[in-house]
Scaffold this active site. Structure first.
Site, PDB file in Angstrom:
ATOM      1  N   GLY A 298      10.401   9.758   4.351  1.00 20.13           N
ATOM      2  CA  GLY A 298      11.201  10.556   5.285  1.00 20.13           C
ATOM      3  C   GLY A 298      10.392  11.430   6.227  1.00 20.13           C
ATOM      4  CB  SER A 299       6.897  11.443   7.508  1.00 21.46           C
ATOM      5  OG  SER A 299       6.733  10.180   8.091  1.00 21.46           O
ATOM      6  CG  ASN A 300       9.413   8.399  11.477  1.00 16.48           C
ATOM      7  OD1 ASN A 300       9.086   8.610  12.640  1.00 16.48           O
ATOM      8  ND2 ASN A 300       8.738   7.585  10.676  1.00 16.48           N
TER       9      ASN A 300
ATOM     10  CG  MET B 212      11.879   0.228   3.919  1.00 14.93           C
ATOM     11  SD  MET B 212      11.373  -0.388   5.541  1.00 14.93           S
ATOM     12  CE  MET B 212       9.703   0.243   5.638  1.00 14.93           C
TER      13      MET B 212
ATOM     14  CG  HIS C  47       8.818  -2.408  13.620  1.00 15.47           C
ATOM     15  ND1 HIS C  47       9.190  -2.757  12.335  1.00 15.47           N
ATOM     16  CD2 HIS C  47       7.721  -3.150  13.920  1.00 15.47           C
ATOM     17  CE1 HIS C  47       8.359  -3.690  11.886  1.00 15.47           C
ATOM     18  NE2 HIS C  47       7.463  -3.940  12.832  1.00 15.47           N
TER      19      HIS C  47
HETATM   20  C1  GAR Z   1       7.697   4.235   9.276  1.00 18.51           C
HETATM   21  O1  GAR Z   1       6.360   3.912   9.555  1.00 18.51           O
HETATM   22  C2  GAR Z   1       8.632   3.279   9.987  1.00 18.51           C
HETATM   23  O2  GAR Z   1       8.136   2.852  11.221  1.00 18.51           O
HETATM   24  C3  GAR Z   1       8.684   2.137   9.001  1.00 18.51           C
HETATM   25  O3  GAR Z   1       8.754   2.755   7.748  1.00 18.51           O
HETATM   26  C4  GAR Z   1       8.015   3.975   7.795  1.00 18.51           C
HETATM   27  C5  GAR Z   1       8.848   5.069   7.162  1.00 18.51           C
HETATM   28  O4  GAR Z   1       8.111   6.243   7.007  1.00 18.51           O
HETATM   29  N1  GAR Z   1       9.819   1.280   9.251  1.00 18.51           N
HETATM   30  C6  GAR Z   1       9.768  -0.046   9.180  1.00 18.51           C
HETATM   31  O5  GAR Z   1       8.788  -0.667   8.841  1.00 18.51           O
HETATM   32  C7  GAR Z   1      11.067  -0.756   9.559  1.00 18.51           C
HETATM   33  N2  GAR Z   1      10.865  -2.156   9.676  1.00 18.51           N
HETATM   34  P1  GAR Z   1       8.845   7.618   6.694  1.00 18.51           P
HETATM   35  O6  GAR Z   1       9.779   7.371   5.507  1.00 18.51           O
HETATM   36  O7  GAR Z   1       7.744   8.565   6.332  1.00 18.51           O
HETATM   37  O8  GAR Z   1       9.597   8.047   7.923  1.00 18.51           O
END
Ligand code: GAR
Length: 199
Positions: free
Chosen positions: A11-13, A89, A108
């Site tokens: 969940g950093s995004n 995911m 992505h």
């Molecule tokens: C992120 O790098 C995002 O781009 C990727 O999962 C990560 C989640 O990080 N998404 C995909 O690969 C979708 N196909 P986060 O949980 O720290 O936000």
């Protein structure tokens, strides 16, 4: 505008989005964080920020569509206008996408259409790509395919490691995803076929 974030992991995004909403850079209300993973750290981040969380256990549903039907009921109740996928995911089915046409955004970690799928950073790195990056796009019925809103390229250094590349990718994600969401929330993104323009 009211929106939900879907996240399966760290969940950093999500955190970058929460911070941008708090700073009023995104002028929309983040009302719900949903996860398909009970242990997602994203749910903790949401709780700490005082945002309502929802976990629905996929094990209790026979098909992806019946799972999504259950989620849609919650989204309608919460009067959600649009959805932001942030490391969610699980592939959404056409049923779900038709409920929110051109109202689902995704991040992505590669320059699409290269390196689709669940391991975009590692796939680009092991392939030996010299340039990779981040794509923000609308979600359509094909995986990692919908119209692209923003892309930013990142050079892969000679001495790059998978870890250092992942760090670079994430910091670009955290910078550009909130910007794309802000534009969408202000109604500034126009989609014509595959082309998205800012108006
Ligand atoms: C992120 O790098 C995002 O781009 C990727 O999962 C990560 C989640 O990080 N998404 C995909 O690969 C979708 N196909 P986060 O949980 O720290 O936000």
């Amino acid at each position: 505008m009211r929106f939900a974030v879907f996240a399966s992991g760290n969940g950093s995004n999500l955190q970058a989005i929460i911070d941008s909403v708090k700073a009023a850079e995104i002028k929309a209300e983040l009302v719900l964080v949903f996860s398909n993973n009970r242990k997602a750290y994203a749910l903790k981040r949401a709780e700490e920020a005082g945002i309502k969380t929802l976990f629905v256990d996929p094990k209790h549903y026979a098909t992806p569509q019946s799972y999504e039907r259950a989620i849609v009921i919650h989204l309608k109740e919460a009067k959600i206008d649009f959805i932001v996928l942030a490391g969610y995911m699980k592939l959404l089915t056409p049923f779900f996408i038709r409920e929110y046409p051109q109202k689902i955004l995704n991040v992505h970690p590669s320059l699409l259409p290269s390196f689709k799928g669940i391991d975009g950073i590692k796939d680009a790195f092991t392939y030996g790509a010299k340039v990779t990056g981040v794509t923000i796009h609308f979600v359509d019925e094909k995986m990692d395919h919908g119209p692209m809103i923003m892309q930013e390229a990142i050079k892969v250094a000679e001495d790059e490691t998978l870890e250092s590349l992942a760090e670079k990718i994430h910091s670009v994600e955290h910078k550009i995803y909130p910007k794309a969401i802000a534009l969408f929330a202000q109604g500034k993104l126009k989609v014509k076929g595959r082309k998205v323009t800012v108006e």
